[in-house]
Design an enzyme around this catalytic site. Sequence first.
Site, PDB file in Angstrom:
ATOM      1  N   GLN A 125      -8.198   8.707  -0.008  1.00 17.67           N
ATOM      2  CA  GLN A 125      -6.871   8.932   0.161  1.00 17.67           C
ATOM      3  C   GLN A 125      -6.386  10.268   0.264  1.00 17.67           C
ATOM      4  OE1 GLN A 125      -4.636   5.670  -1.420  1.00 17.67           O
ATOM      5  NE2 GLN A 125      -2.691   6.634  -1.133  1.00 17.67           N
ATOM      6  N   SER A 128      -1.367  12.809  -2.074  1.00 18.12           N
ATOM      7  CA  SER A 128      -0.794  13.764  -3.034  1.00 18.12           C
ATOM      8  C   SER A 128      -1.035  15.434  -3.017  1.00 18.12           C
ATOM      9  CB  SER A 128      -1.370  13.508  -4.488  1.00 18.12           C
ATOM     10  OG  SER A 128      -0.782  12.054  -4.981  1.00 18.12           O
ATOM     11  N   SER A 160      -8.828  10.309  -4.380  1.00 18.54           N
ATOM     12  CA  SER A 160      -9.938   9.445  -4.893  1.00 18.54           C
ATOM     13  C   SER A 160     -11.258   9.291  -4.050  1.00 18.54           C
ATOM     14  CB  SER A 160      -9.511   7.869  -5.187  1.00 18.54           C
ATOM     15  OG  SER A 160      -8.590   8.054  -6.375  1.00 18.54           O
ATOM     16  N   GLU A 243      -1.182  -1.650  -1.131  1.00 13.71           N
ATOM     17  CA  GLU A 243      -1.579  -0.883  -2.428  1.00 13.71           C
ATOM     18  C   GLU A 243      -0.934  -1.567  -3.517  1.00 13.71           C
ATOM     19  OE1 GLU A 243      -2.957   3.076  -3.871  1.00 13.71           O
ATOM     20  OE2 GLU A 243      -1.186   3.310  -2.954  1.00 13.71           O
TER      21      GLU A 243
END
Lengths: 385, 298
Positions: A125, A128, A160, A243
């Site tokens: 992902q 951020s 991650s 999520e």
Amino acid sequence: MNIEFTSEHTAFREAVREWLAAHVPSKRLPSFDTQEGFDLHREWERTLAKDKWGNVNWPEEYGGRGLDLTHWLIFEEEYYRADAPLRVSQNGIFLLAPTIMEYGTDAQKARFLPPMASGAEIWAQAWSEPGAGSDMAAIRTKAVRDGEHYVVTGQKTWSSRAVFADWCFALVRTEEGSERHKGLSKLLIPLDSPGLTRRPIAQLDGDPGFAELFFDEVRVPAENLLGPEHGGWGVAMATAGFERGLLLRSPARFQAAAARLVNLWREHKDRLSSGVSEQVLQAWMNTERFCAATYQLVSRVQAGASVSSEASANKLFWSEMDRHLHRTAMTIMGAKAELEEGLDAIDNGRWLDGYMFSLAGPIYAGTNEIQRNILAERVLGLPRK
Amino acid sequence: MDFRFTENQQDLIDAAKAFFIGENTAERMRKIAAGETVDNLWPQFAELGLLGLMAPESAGGLEQPLVVMAGVAEAAGYAGLPEPCLEIAGVSVPHANEEELSGQITRAMRSELRPHIDSSLADSGEVVMSIDPLRKLVKADSGNDQNIDSINHHGAVLSAAQLVGLSQRMVDMSVEYAKDRHQFGKPIGSFQAIKHHLATVYTQIEFTRPMVHLAAIKGGRAVHTAKVAAIDTAMMAAETAIQVHGGMGYTFEVDLHLFMKRAWSLCGEWGDRNYHMKKLEELVLEGDEPLGPGTTFS
């Protein structure tokens, strides 16, 4: 209300149990945040996929079994009961896949879902940024349309699995001059693209569990746009719903940990102060409550309800439950809690690993402070300002 | 596996909730607290089918399972209902034999505000006042009923369900207060300190309610878990609500105290926290019940 499993459910449970008994590696795999562990976990994904056990709730055409979420819960229960390896493909299969199924074109579904299911392509992902953490609408990484490509420039962080993964799903600013939630889009980007640099970040356990990603005019085919151009915020919120809501953390994972915690307490009870049993029971009760609530949520979803802001309560509950559970284990282990390996270490430092990871829970997938804001404003109706 | 109320069950619960809230207004509660006479709701309880909710169809009941009564109990808790409707309809009636059954219902219908019965007190017929001004206790023999396990199951589930409703009510009252009350030029509900307190309680409620439903259906250790969760949630809800209400919450000027005191009372009824935790110690820590994934529903 009916909480009986059908004979078909029971037969399914037995089939899962039997397959796992024959296939789960006898030795725990090394962490998937190391190259060796990552490769072994990818291999495990292949093994799961070969017999169609990787994603039982996916449509058959994409490598699933077309089963409902109750079956998925049963699968998860057996999976954690068997102490099977963690899913290195979790960002893809639990977060991106439902988004592709909802927003993707047929071509995208056919292109991306089967290799995700087989473990051939593992996803990270990339949302951020250094300046856009809890305030995700502050995203600055931009993607400029140039013919049949987007040209991406900027920086992502806390990505991650990105150190060893193959692809990332990124949220970028496609509309020049746009602000906040507007003008964002979701792009699917190969991590080996020219101009893309990965810098591993050592996480609390020392392993490179996530990476910083630097995009220097990375060319991404326009067909990798997922969902509407400039409508990426809505797409991202759908992913965030999955999520926080249901898929990322099924109750089974925590229930397995709670059962291990009870055993840990039994082994050490003679030297424990009287308050510890209360904490162990509290941890166990929390996992029971999480299980009951999840089955109720699944029943609602299967009856057509959608999970929206209330998903934030789910994330709050499991992340704080997990931290408390592992802290209790740390308390029980006492002087041995700090040991990661060696003869004196309890369970090869697994509780310590779990405790460290549990500290990330209230931070990732939207900090718990943000979740509490969402609940207060969108569910309880308290004023934003 | 469909862990939801059916449409009919939900309709029943919704009708009960509308009735409880509509009739048992804050004004009515204040009157009772002041010792004034209020409308007798028992005929309407019976008319709505609530008294016979769990009674067999042969006795004119609706033959609904305990989990539906738990839904009704949550609604009663939310409304702060002082009548022991649930104790009669959810505990006494299901354990009465056929002759007793008609007697129970008609007696309940005829009575004024029947006192709550606290089974932990010995029999002396003496009326005892609680801090909850709407609650009169009668010292009663806890008895050696042959159905004692089932009676305790029903009682614990219904008290837990009422606590869920009370918790929800205290959150809702606090939200309304926080939207209305201004300090520093804005509603106090716009401050994160207030928001986070209330979101925390909301979350606890959401993870207690399904546990109460499971406890109603499954019994056993789920009941103890549900009651402990309901107690912890209600105490947190009450403490949070009074904090959000500030000084007003510490007075009789707002109605919060009526709901808070009911919650305190129900925490100790049908097995207090110690009782249920000790049961869990026996069953979960020291017993040989299967634990872990797949053992909650099967």
